[in-house]
Design a protein around this motif. Structure first.
Motif, PDB file in Angstrom:
ATOM      1  N   ILE A 143       0.816  -1.214   0.000  1.00  0.00           N
ATOM      2  CA  ILE A 143       0.000   0.000   0.000  1.00  0.00           C
ATOM      3  C   ILE A 143       0.849   1.262   0.000  1.00  0.00           C
ATOM      4  CG2 ILE A 143      -0.232   0.402   2.509  1.00  0.00           C
ATOM      5  CD1 ILE A 143      -3.221   0.804   2.029  1.00  0.00           C
ATOM      6  N   GLU A 146       0.596   4.285  -2.715  1.00  0.00           N
ATOM      7  CA  GLU A 146      -0.559   4.086  -3.602  1.00  0.00           C
ATOM      8  C   GLU A 146      -1.605   5.199  -3.516  1.00  0.00           C
ATOM      9  OE1 GLU A 146      -0.960   1.878  -5.921  1.00  0.00           O
ATOM     10  OE2 GLU A 146       0.922   0.847  -5.522  1.00  0.00           O
ATOM     11  N   PHE A 148      -4.211   5.733  -1.494  1.00  0.00           N
ATOM     12  CA  PHE A 148      -5.571   5.223  -1.365  1.00  0.00           C
ATOM     13  C   PHE A 148      -6.340   5.886  -0.216  1.00  0.00           C
ATOM     14  CE2 PHE A 148      -4.148   0.922  -3.261  1.00  0.00           C
ATOM     15  CZ  PHE A 148      -4.527   1.328  -4.532  1.00  0.00           C
ATOM     16  N   ASP A 171      -1.763   7.552   1.973  1.00  0.00           N
ATOM     17  CA  ASP A 171      -1.799   6.173   1.489  1.00  0.00           C
ATOM     18  C   ASP A 171      -2.856   5.328   2.191  1.00  0.00           C
ATOM     19  OD1 ASP A 171       0.241   6.437  -0.405  1.00  0.00           O
ATOM     20  OD2 ASP A 171       1.808   5.990   1.068  1.00  0.00           O
ATOM     21  N   ALA A 289      -7.234  -3.729   1.674  1.00  0.00           N
ATOM     22  CA  ALA A 289      -6.119  -2.951   1.129  1.00  0.00           C
ATOM     23  C   ALA A 289      -4.876  -3.282   1.933  1.00  0.00           C
ATOM     24  CB  ALA A 289      -6.409  -1.451   1.202  1.00  0.00           C
ATOM     25  N   ALA A 341      -7.017  -2.262  -4.718  1.00  0.00           N
ATOM     26  CA  ALA A 341      -5.902  -2.041  -5.638  1.00  0.00           C
ATOM     27  C   ALA A 341      -6.155  -2.662  -7.009  1.00  0.00           C
ATOM     28  CB  ALA A 341      -4.603  -2.604  -5.057  1.00  0.00           C
ATOM     29  N   GLN A 346     -11.319  -0.301  -9.039  1.00  0.00           N
ATOM     30  CA  GLN A 346     -11.130   1.110  -9.314  1.00  0.00           C
ATOM     31  C   GLN A 346     -12.022   1.571 -10.468  1.00  0.00           C
ATOM     32  OE1 GLN A 346      -7.005   2.289  -9.534  1.00  0.00           O
ATOM     33  NE2 GLN A 346      -6.415   0.868  -7.948  1.00  0.00           N
TER      34      GLN A 346
END
Length: 350
Positions: A143, A146, A148, A171, A289, A341, A346
């Motif tokens: 992660i 990334e 997120f 992240d 995640a 991911a 997404q």
């Protein structure tokens, strides 16, 4: 033509016209009704988008049949356990197995510890929500970088152990609904990386864990020492009203029902899989995640997103990482959970 015949025809004409009018009105009402219903259904479907995997945990291939157990230990449940012979697998496991799967030889310690907790059940604020869209955030290095954070914060967020969020919000997000921990992974000052309303869930793995929790709650001198080398903190300054004790059956079910590990191997599920099992019972939709560990021969990739200097650790021998990886892949493929991911996730959440 007689007056009576004309009157009869006029009457018939107006009756027919009246019937046509009523048919038109009825047709318009029907069209309006179906339009409203379709609009409502579309809105409901749109609103239910977050719950598209509602109650998918009930699927029989998960191997779970004890669906009504309480996720957290309570004084009432333990008194009932001691006062009556076991009737279900849940009661049998808790009575005859030792930690981390049962409470044999630890019931009194558990009861004594529970007396120190002002609240023991799942908070109503969490249980009353009609749709629980949850995400379990692992501590894996995958992660890292990334970004997120915003996507993660759109869920109820379940975190693990002492993973920090303050320096990694971009992240991993900043919201924490539930955090699972055990003595060696406890944060001395939980409020630094959790909210005041974060539910702190204590996961007992051994009898000494209850002793540690009693000592930090009573603020007595901590006598617990871990022979493995990693020492639990001497103080825990968390919000006691938000503290719960995980039912050991969650760990049992994660290990032997989900992962189907061999009992002779003496291995058990990681905190991440235990948290996933808890989420699958509490939430209608479960995403993940930051899951995954480096390969067996990878001694260079860091394990955690927050401690990039540490590579593969010796403590992983207590778990079957291969079995966990395979189980996660099966659950993702089956649609039980989703990894944020993944490109497909997404694309659906653009």
């Amino acid at each position: 033509m007689s007056t009576g015949s004309i009157a009869g025809r006029l009457f018939a004409f107006f009756q027919c016209k009246k019937l046509v009018v009523w048919l038109c009105v009825g047709l318009c009402v029907q069209i309006l009704y179906y339009s409203v219903m379709n609009s409502h259904e579309n809105n409901v479907e749109k609103h239910l988008g977050a719950c598209q995997r509602c109650f998918v945990w009930r699927k029989p291939f998960l191997g779970r049949f004890e669906s009504h157990w309480k996720p957290f230990l309570t004084s009432k449940s333990l008194y009932l356990l001691m006062d009556r012979p076991f009737r279900k697998e849940l009661e049998k496991v808790l009575r005859f197995r030792k930690l981390p799967f049962g409470l044999q030889s630890s019931v009194l310690s558990a009861v004594t510890t529970l007396q120190l907790l002002p609240q023991q059940e799942l908070p109503r604020s969490f249980a009353s929500l009609w749709c629980q869209r949850c995400i379990v955030v692992g501590n894996g290095y995958s992660i890292h970088g990334e970004r997120f954070g915003k996507m993660i914060d759109s869920h109820h967020v379940i975190r693990l152990n002492d993973a920090p969020v303050k320096e990694h919000k971009i992240d991993v997000g900043k919201r924490t609904s539930i955090r699972l921990f055990f003595p060696e992974s406890a944060l001395p000052n939980p409020l630094e990386n959790n909210g005041n309303d974060t539910l702190m869930v204590f996961v007992p793995f051994k009898p000494l864990d209850f002793l540690w929790l009693m000592e930090v709650l009573l603020k007595t001198r901590n006598k617990v020492r871990n022979i493995s080398g990693r020492q639990p903190p001497q103080e825990w300054n968390g919000n006691i009203s938000q503290l719960r004790i995980l039912n050991p059956y969650v760990t049992y079910e994660a290990t032997y029902k989900l992962l189907q590990l061999n009992e002779s191997s003496r291995r058990y599920a990681t905190t991440g899989i235990i948290a996933l099992n808890l989420a699958l019972h509490m939430c209608q939709e479960v995403n993940i995640a930051g899951f995954g560990y480096p390969g067996n021969h990878d001694n260079t990739t860091p394990i955690h997103y927050y401690d990039t200097g540490r590579s593969r650790e010796k403590e992983l021998f207590q778990h079957n990482i291969t079995a966990e990886r395979n189980w996660l892949l099966t659950m993702i493929k089956s649609g039980v959970i989703a990894d944020i991911a993944s490109p497909s996730f997404q694309a659906q959440n653009c």
